[in-house]
Every structure is written in C-alpha cells, then in structure tokens.
Design a protein around this motif. Structure first.
Motif, PDB file in Angstrom:
ATOM      1  N   PHE A  47      -7.957  21.920  -2.793  1.00  0.00           N
ATOM      2  CA  PHE A  47      -8.643  21.009  -1.886  1.00  0.00           C
ATOM      3  C   PHE A  47      -8.517  21.554  -0.475  1.00  0.00           C
ATOM      4  O   PHE A  47      -7.466  22.059  -0.088  1.00  0.00           O
ATOM      5  CB  PHE A  47      -8.040  19.601  -1.939  1.00  0.00           C
ATOM      6  N   TYR A  48      -9.591  21.443   0.294  1.00  0.00           N
ATOM      7  CA  TYR A  48      -9.598  21.894   1.681  1.00  0.00           C
ATOM      8  C   TYR A  48      -9.796  20.683   2.577  1.00  0.00           C
ATOM      9  O   TYR A  48     -10.598  19.796   2.284  1.00  0.00           O
ATOM     10  CB  TYR A  48     -10.704  22.923   1.906  1.00  0.00           C
ATOM     11  N   LEU A  49      -9.043  20.645   3.667  1.00  0.00           N
ATOM     12  CA  LEU A  49      -9.069  19.501   4.561  1.00  0.00           C
ATOM     13  C   LEU A  49      -9.430  19.943   5.981  1.00  0.00           C
ATOM     14  O   LEU A  49      -9.097  21.053   6.387  1.00  0.00           O
ATOM     15  CB  LEU A  49      -7.694  18.824   4.578  1.00  0.00           C
ATOM     16  N   THR A  50     -10.076  19.064   6.713  1.00  0.00           N
ATOM     17  CA  THR A  50     -10.413  19.349   8.102  1.00  0.00           C
ATOM     18  C   THR A  50      -9.211  19.018   8.991  1.00  0.00           C
ATOM     19  O   THR A  50      -8.254  18.376   8.556  1.00  0.00           O
ATOM     20  CB  THR A  50     -11.613  18.504   8.560  1.00  0.00           C
ATOM     21  N   ASP A  51      -9.297  19.439  10.260  1.00  0.00           N
ATOM     22  CA  ASP A  51      -8.212  19.132  11.187  1.00  0.00           C
ATOM     23  C   ASP A  51      -8.063  17.622  11.376  1.00  0.00           C
ATOM     24  O   ASP A  51      -6.952  17.109  11.478  1.00  0.00           O
ATOM     25  CB  ASP A  51      -8.407  19.841  12.527  1.00  0.00           C
ATOM     26  N   LYS A  52      -9.165  16.914  11.367  1.00  0.00           N
ATOM     27  CA  LYS A  52      -9.112  15.453  11.516  1.00  0.00           C
ATOM     28  C   LYS A  52      -8.355  14.822  10.346  1.00  0.00           C
ATOM     29  O   LYS A  52      -7.518  13.939  10.543  1.00  0.00           O
ATOM     30  CB  LYS A  52     -10.527  14.884  11.608  1.00  0.00           C
ATOM     31  N   SER A 108      -0.842  27.554   8.234  1.00  0.00           N
ATOM     32  CA  SER A 108      -1.918  28.449   7.807  1.00  0.00           C
ATOM     33  C   SER A 108      -3.250  27.726   7.865  1.00  0.00           C
ATOM     34  O   SER A 108      -3.318  26.513   7.653  1.00  0.00           O
ATOM     35  CB  SER A 108      -1.679  28.920   6.372  1.00  0.00           C
ATOM     36  N   TYR A 109      -4.299  28.482   8.139  1.00  0.00           N
ATOM     37  CA  TYR A 109      -5.632  27.894   8.209  1.00  0.00           C
ATOM     38  C   TYR A 109      -6.682  28.952   7.891  1.00  0.00           C
ATOM     39  O   TYR A 109      -6.398  30.145   7.874  1.00  0.00           O
ATOM     40  CB  TYR A 109      -5.900  27.261   9.577  1.00  0.00           C
ATOM     41  N   ILE A 110      -7.884  28.481   7.653  1.00  0.00           N
ATOM     42  CA  ILE A 110      -9.030  29.354   7.388  1.00  0.00           C
ATOM     43  C   ILE A 110     -10.070  29.049   8.448  1.00  0.00           C
ATOM     44  O   ILE A 110     -10.371  27.884   8.698  1.00  0.00           O
ATOM     45  CB  ILE A 110      -9.607  29.085   5.986  1.00  0.00           C
ATOM     46  N   GLN A 111     -10.595  30.094   9.080  1.00  0.00           N
ATOM     47  CA  GLN A 111     -11.643  29.892  10.080  1.00  0.00           C
ATOM     48  C   GLN A 111     -12.879  30.660   9.658  1.00  0.00           C
ATOM     49  O   GLN A 111     -12.836  31.870   9.439  1.00  0.00           O
ATOM     50  CB  GLN A 111     -11.189  30.354  11.463  1.00  0.00           C
ATOM     51  N   ILE A 112     -13.969  29.932   9.525  1.00  0.00           N
ATOM     52  CA  ILE A 112     -15.266  30.527   9.197  1.00  0.00           C
ATOM     53  C   ILE A 112     -16.199  30.121  10.320  1.00  0.00           C
ATOM     54  O   ILE A 112     -16.544  28.941  10.450  1.00  0.00           O
ATOM     55  CB  ILE A 112     -15.792  30.041   7.834  1.00  0.00           C
ATOM     56  N   GLY A 113     -16.567  31.083  11.138  1.00  0.00           N
ATOM     57  CA  GLY A 113     -17.354  30.749  12.326  1.00  0.00           C
ATOM     58  C   GLY A 113     -16.508  29.856  13.216  1.00  0.00           C
ATOM     59  O   GLY A 113     -15.363  30.169  13.529  1.00  0.00           O
ATOM     60  N   PHE A 125      -8.049  23.696   6.249  1.00  0.00           N
ATOM     61  CA  PHE A 125      -6.685  23.921   5.794  1.00  0.00           C
ATOM     62  C   PHE A 125      -6.610  23.675   4.294  1.00  0.00           C
ATOM     63  O   PHE A 125      -7.208  22.738   3.788  1.00  0.00           O
ATOM     64  CB  PHE A 125      -5.725  22.947   6.490  1.00  0.00           C
ATOM     65  N   ARG A 126      -5.845  24.523   3.598  1.00  0.00           N
ATOM     66  CA  ARG A 126      -5.621  24.281   2.168  1.00  0.00           C
ATOM     67  C   ARG A 126      -4.553  23.214   2.023  1.00  0.00           C
ATOM     68  O   ARG A 126      -3.516  23.253   2.686  1.00  0.00           O
ATOM     69  CB  ARG A 126      -5.166  25.558   1.470  1.00  0.00           C
ATOM     70  N   ILE A 185      -6.111  16.274   8.408  1.00  0.00           N
ATOM     71  CA  ILE A 185      -4.694  16.661   8.497  1.00  0.00           C
ATOM     72  C   ILE A 185      -3.982  15.806   9.541  1.00  0.00           C
ATOM     73  O   ILE A 185      -2.872  15.323   9.314  1.00  0.00           O
ATOM     74  CB  ILE A 185      -4.555  18.160   8.843  1.00  0.00           C
ATOM     75  N   CYS A 186      -4.612  15.626  10.704  1.00  0.00           N
ATOM     76  CA  CYS A 186      -4.009  14.819  11.766  1.00  0.00           C
ATOM     77  C   CYS A 186      -3.743  13.394  11.292  1.00  0.00           C
ATOM     78  O   CYS A 186      -2.693  12.824  11.593  1.00  0.00           O
ATOM     79  CB  CYS A 186      -4.904  14.808  13.002  1.00  0.00           C
ATOM     80  N   GLU A 187      -4.686  12.821  10.561  1.00  0.00           N
ATOM     81  CA  GLU A 187      -4.502  11.465  10.042  1.00  0.00           C
ATOM     82  C   GLU A 187      -3.350  11.416   9.051  1.00  0.00           C
ATOM     83  O   GLU A 187      -2.530  10.500   9.088  1.00  0.00           O
ATOM     84  CB  GLU A 187      -5.779  10.975   9.376  1.00  0.00           C
ATOM     85  N   LYS A 188      -3.284  12.402   8.169  1.00  0.00           N
ATOM     86  CA  LYS A 188      -2.239  12.406   7.142  1.00  0.00           C
ATOM     87  C   LYS A 188      -0.851  12.636   7.734  1.00  0.00           C
ATOM     88  O   LYS A 188       0.115  12.019   7.317  1.00  0.00           O
ATOM     89  CB  LYS A 188      -2.531  13.454   6.077  1.00  0.00           C
ATOM     90  N   LEU A 189      -0.748  13.556   8.712  1.00  0.00           N
ATOM     91  CA  LEU A 189       0.548  13.902   9.284  1.00  0.00           C
ATOM     92  C   LEU A 189       0.913  13.060  10.510  1.00  0.00           C
ATOM     93  O   LEU A 189       2.001  13.187  11.045  1.00  0.00           O
ATOM     94  CB  LEU A 189       0.580  15.389   9.659  1.00  0.00           C
ATOM     95  N   LYS A 190      -0.034  12.250  10.974  1.00  0.00           N
ATOM     96  CA  LYS A 190       0.192  11.396  12.143  1.00  0.00           C
ATOM     97  C   LYS A 190       0.548  12.238  13.374  1.00  0.00           C
ATOM     98  O   LYS A 190       1.509  11.959  14.094  1.00  0.00           O
ATOM     99  CB  LYS A 190       1.306  10.368  11.886  1.00  0.00           C
ATOM    100  N   VAL A 191      -0.238  13.293  13.603  1.00  0.00           N
ATOM    101  CA  VAL A 191      -0.076  14.138  14.779  1.00  0.00           C
ATOM    102  C   VAL A 191      -1.426  14.247  15.485  1.00  0.00           C
ATOM    103  O   VAL A 191      -2.466  13.992  14.899  1.00  0.00           O
ATOM    104  CB  VAL A 191       0.449  15.555  14.442  1.00  0.00           C
ATOM    105  N   SER A 192      -1.390  14.673  16.739  1.00  0.00           N
ATOM    106  CA  SER A 192      -2.628  14.829  17.493  1.00  0.00           C
ATOM    107  C   SER A 192      -3.306  16.149  17.130  1.00  0.00           C
ATOM    108  O   SER A 192      -2.680  17.065  16.571  1.00  0.00           O
ATOM    109  CB  SER A 192      -2.337  14.813  18.994  1.00  0.00           C
TER     110      SER A 192
END
Length: 99
Positions: free
Chosen positions: A43-48, A71-76, A81-82, A50-57
C-alpha cells in the motif's frame, strides 16, 4: 393493550440512531480500506495520510525526508510512502516497557 407513540425523543430511538451512526462509520472505513488495492502487495500513502496517521505536521514529515529518517518515493512532484516503510520506522523506534 395500551399503545403509545414513539418519536425521536424516545431514548430507545436515540440509542438506535447512535448505533446506526457507528455502524455506518465502520462500514465506510471498511469500504475505504478495501477500495485501495495494493500494488505488488504494497500500500502506498500520501504525505497527508501519513501525517494523519502519525499525528505530525507536514513540515515534520518533510524534515524526516530531508534527514533520511523516512523512506519515500518521488515521481515528478508527487511523493508517496510505502506503508511497510512506515511500519518499519515505528518498529525501529519502539521503546518496550522494562518493568
């Protein structure tokens, strides 16, 4: 036999509506989770997300990326994030009780 009118102010109806609301939320969560199909069993998650799940900005997440902590993946311009990498990060920083 005495008949009485039950309306929305009856506590049984209020309780039932609360239960229906909770079930509706649970079903919605299940639908959201099952609608996302994994790509190569990942599963791949967006930064938004991840922030919601980890309760970070988002800024904190960005600092973690820049420092190599996460770790992260950037395409364009898109960064994802995995889910397994996030889980590994959490496991790495887990502090077990020592009592």
């Amino acid at each position: 036999m005495k008949h009485s009118l039950i309306d929305q102010s009856d506590e049984r109806i209020i309780s039932m509506l609360g239960i229906i609301e909770k079930l509706s939320h649970i079903i919605s969560e299940i639908n959201t989770r099952t609608m996302k199909r994994p790509l190569n069993n990942e599963f791949y998650l967006t930064d938004k997300e991840i922030c919601e799940k980890l309760k970070v900005s988002r800024r904190t997440l960005q600092e973690w990326r820049y420092s190599g902590r996460i770790s992260y993946i950037q395409i364009g311009g898109k960064i994802i994030f995995r889910e397994s990498d996030i889980q590994a990060l959490l496991e790495k920083h887990l502090r077990k009780a020592f009592r």
